[in-house]
Design a protein around this motif. Structure first.
Motif, mmCIF file in Angstrom:
data_model
loop_
_atom_site.group_PDB
_atom_site.id
_atom_site.type_symbol
_atom_site.label_atom_id
_atom_site.label_comp_id
_atom_site.label_asym_id
_atom_site.label_seq_id
_atom_site.Cartn_x
_atom_site.Cartn_y
_atom_site.Cartn_z
ATOM 1 N N LEU A 153 16.910 7.826 17.071
ATOM 2 C CA LEU A 153 16.601 8.063 15.662
ATOM 3 C C LEU A 153 15.925 6.842 15.050
ATOM 4 C CD1 LEU A 153 17.035 10.083 13.261
ATOM 5 C CD2 LEU A 153 19.124 8.777 12.747
ATOM 6 N N LYS A 154 14.816 7.076 14.345
ATOM 7 C CA LYS A 154 14.064 5.972 13.755
ATOM 8 C C LYS A 154 14.451 5.686 12.307
ATOM 9 C CE LYS A 154 11.549 5.579 17.477
ATOM 10 N NZ LYS A 154 11.761 4.446 18.402
ATOM 11 N N ALA A 155 14.807 6.725 11.542
ATOM 12 C CA ALA A 155 15.112 6.535 10.124
ATOM 13 C C ALA A 155 16.043 7.635 9.649
ATOM 14 C CB ALA A 155 13.825 6.543 9.293
ATOM 15 N N GLY A 156 16.959 7.275 8.756
ATOM 16 C CA GLY A 156 17.887 8.242 8.194
ATOM 17 C C GLY A 156 17.985 8.086 6.694
ATOM 18 N N VAL A 157 17.984 9.203 5.987
ATOM 19 C CA VAL A 157 18.132 9.204 4.532
ATOM 20 C C VAL A 157 19.321 10.084 4.176
ATOM 21 C CG1 VAL A 157 17.057 9.673 2.307
ATOM 22 C CG2 VAL A 157 15.635 8.938 4.245
ATOM 23 N N ALA A 158 20.341 9.489 3.574
ATOM 24 C CA ALA A 158 21.554 10.225 3.214
ATOM 25 C C ALA A 158 21.685 10.298 1.704
ATOM 26 C CB ALA A 158 22.781 9.552 3.822
ATOM 27 N N TYR A 159 21.711 11.513 1.188
ATOM 28 C CA TYR A 159 21.980 11.739 -0.225
ATOM 29 C C TYR A 159 23.467 12.017 -0.398
ATOM 30 C CZ TYR A 159 17.054 12.329 -1.728
ATOM 31 O OH TYR A 159 15.716 12.152 -2.044
ATOM 32 N N LEU A 168 18.167 2.832 7.419
ATOM 33 C CA LEU A 168 18.871 3.790 6.568
ATOM 34 C C LEU A 168 18.505 3.608 5.104
ATOM 35 C CD1 LEU A 168 22.493 3.717 8.067
ATOM 36 C CD2 LEU A 168 20.688 5.407 8.479
ATOM 37 N N LEU A 169 18.356 4.740 4.425
ATOM 38 C CA LEU A 169 18.180 4.788 2.974
ATOM 39 C C LEU A 169 19.307 5.641 2.422
ATOM 40 C CD1 LEU A 169 16.643 4.403 0.298
ATOM 41 C CD2 LEU A 169 15.188 6.335 0.956
ATOM 42 N N LEU A 170 20.135 5.047 1.562
ATOM 43 C CA LEU A 170 21.352 5.702 1.087
ATOM 44 C C LEU A 170 21.291 5.898 -0.421
ATOM 45 C CD1 LEU A 170 23.804 3.493 3.184
ATOM 46 C CD2 LEU A 170 22.777 5.681 3.858
ATOM 47 N N TRP A 205 13.323 10.941 -4.492
ATOM 48 C CA TRP A 205 12.360 11.589 -3.600
ATOM 49 C C TRP A 205 11.178 10.665 -3.315
ATOM 50 C CZ3 TRP A 205 12.638 15.468 -0.391
ATOM 51 C CH2 TRP A 205 11.465 16.033 0.141
ATOM 52 N N LYS A 206 10.679 10.005 -4.348
ATOM 53 C CA LYS A 206 9.574 9.058 -4.166
ATOM 54 C C LYS A 206 9.973 7.963 -3.180
ATOM 55 C CE LYS A 206 6.593 5.862 -6.768
ATOM 56 N NZ LYS A 206 6.282 5.315 -8.117
ATOM 57 N N ARG A 207 11.172 7.438 -3.335
ATOM 58 C CA ARG A 207 11.659 6.416 -2.421
ATOM 59 C C ARG A 207 11.841 6.974 -1.008
ATOM 60 N NH1 ARG A 207 16.106 4.063 -6.786
ATOM 61 N NH2 ARG A 207 14.765 2.391 -7.639
ATOM 62 N N THR A 208 12.319 8.206 -0.919
ATOM 63 C CA THR A 208 12.556 8.843 0.375
ATOM 64 C C THR A 208 11.256 9.007 1.153
ATOM 65 O OG1 THR A 208 14.556 10.004 -0.344
ATOM 66 C CG2 THR A 208 13.305 10.997 1.462
#
Length: 291
Positions: free
Chosen positions: A197-203, A220-222, A279-282
Motif C-alpha cells: 500500500l502506497k497511501a491511506g486516507v482515513a475519515y 497516511l492522511l487522517l 476532499w481537496k486535501r485528500t
C-alpha cells in the motif's frame, strides 16, 4: 414548514445506534424523549440518517466515466465491487480502493468512487460484505452483518483488492485506499499489514492496535471530526506512535463538525466546508503519493 431542531444529543444518540449497542427501537425511544414527541422524532430521524435519494452528485451514467460491477478473488472467496475509471485517460492512472461505512456498498459510496475517477484515478469500491452474501438493501440488516465479519479476513480482502487493482490494465501499479467510518478503521488496520500500500486516507476511522504501527509502510492522511469524542479519544496515542516510529502522516481535526461530516446524504451531520476542504486535501495527497 420549518425543519425541526436537531441537537447534539440527538446526533450522539444516532452515533450510539449506528456504532455501539443501541438498536433501532432504543434509538427511537431515546430520540422521542429528546424531541418531545414521537411525531417530532419521526421527522428528525431521516435528517440524521442517510438518504438514498440524495446520494448522487455524479450521475451513474456520466459519459466521462466507465463504471462497471466486477468480481475478483478475495482472501477466501469471491469479492464483488464497483469499478470506475475516466474514459479519456491518455496515461496509466493510479488506483484507489474506496471502503464503505458500516452500511455497506451503497449509492453514496459508489458516488464517491465516481468523484475519485473524475479526479484522475481508477477507483474500486469493494463490497466487504461479499463473504456474507453482499450488501442488503435494508441498511439496518447491513449494519448487523458487520459484527459477523472477521477483522483479519477483511484485511485479506483489502489486500486482494489491492492486488487486483495493481495488475489491472490502465493502472500504474500504485494503489492507495480511502475509507469512511468503519472503512476508515479498515484503512488504519490495513496500513499496518500491507507492504504494498502506497497511501491511506482515513475519515474518522478507529485507530489500529498501537503495537502494529511499526508495520505501516504507507503515507497516511487522517481526517477527524471535532465533535466525534468516541473516535477522537484515540488520536493522541496514535499520533505519538506514528511519530515514534517515524511514519509519514498528516492529521487534521475539523472543529465543530460531527462524525460522518463528509456524507452529504445525511442532512444533520454533513458539513460542506469541512467536506470540501478534506476532499481537496485528500485528492492532493493521493496524487502526491500515487503518481
Amino acid at each position: 414548514m420549518d425543519k425541526p431542531a436537531i441537537t447534539q444529543a440527538m446526533i450522539d444518540a444516532y452515533d450510539e445506534y449506528t456504532h455501539l449497542t443501541l438498536d433501532r427501537r432504543g434509538f427511537m425511544e431515546k430520540l422521542t424523549k429528546l424531541a418531545g414527541s414521537a411525531g417530532a422524532a419521526a421527522a428528525i430521524a431521516p435528517l440524521i440518517g442517510a438518504s438514498k435519494a440524495s446520494a448522487e452528485m455524479i450521475a451513474a451514467d456520466d459519459k466521462r466515466l466507465k463504471a462497471e460491477v466486477v468480481t475478483y478473488p478475495g482472501g477466501a472467496g469471491e469479492m464483488k465491487g464497483y469499478l470506475v475509471r475516466p474514459v479519456d485517460a491518455a496515461d496509466k492512472l493510479p488506483a484507489v480502493i474506496v471502503v464503505h461505512e458500516n452500511r455497506g456498498l451503497n449509492s453514496h459510496i459508489r458516488d464517491v468512487a465516481r468523484r475519485l475517477a473524475l479526479e484522475g484515478f481508477v477507483a474500486l469500491a469493494p463490497d466487504f460484505l461479499s463473504p456474507l452474501g453482499g450488501t442488503p438493501d435494508d441498511e439496518d440488516k447491513a449494519r448487523d452483518l458487520f459484527s459477523k465479519l472477521d477483522a483479519a479476513a477483511t484485511v485479506a480482502d483489502a489486500q486482494s483488492s489491492l492486488a487486483y487493482l495493481s495488475k489491472l490494465d490502465g493502472t500504474n501499479g500504485n494503489v492507495g485506499i480511502i475509507g469512511f467510518c468503519w472503512g476508515g478503521g479498515v484503512v488504519n488496520r490495513f496500513a499496518t499489514k500491507s507492504t504494498d500500500l502506497k497511501a491511506g486516507v482515513a475519515y474518522y476511522g478507529a485507530q489500529p492496535p498501537l503495537t502494529d504501527v511499526p508495520g505501516i509502510k504507507a503515507a497516511l492522511l487522517l481526517h477527524y471530526a471535532g465533535l466525534d469524542e468516541r473516535i477522537n479519544a484515540g488520536i493522541d496515542a496514535y499520533r505519538d506512535a506514528l511519530d515514534e516510529n517515524d511514519k509519514t502522516f498528516e492529521i487534521y481535526v475539523y472543529d465543530g463538525v460531527n462524525h460522518a461530516f463528509n456524507n452529504d446524504t445525511s442532512a444533520a451531520r454533513y458539513d460542506k466546508n469541512a467536506a470540501d476542504l478534506a476532499w481537496k486535501r485528500t485528492v492532493a495527497f493521493l496524487k502526491k503519493y500515487l503518481a
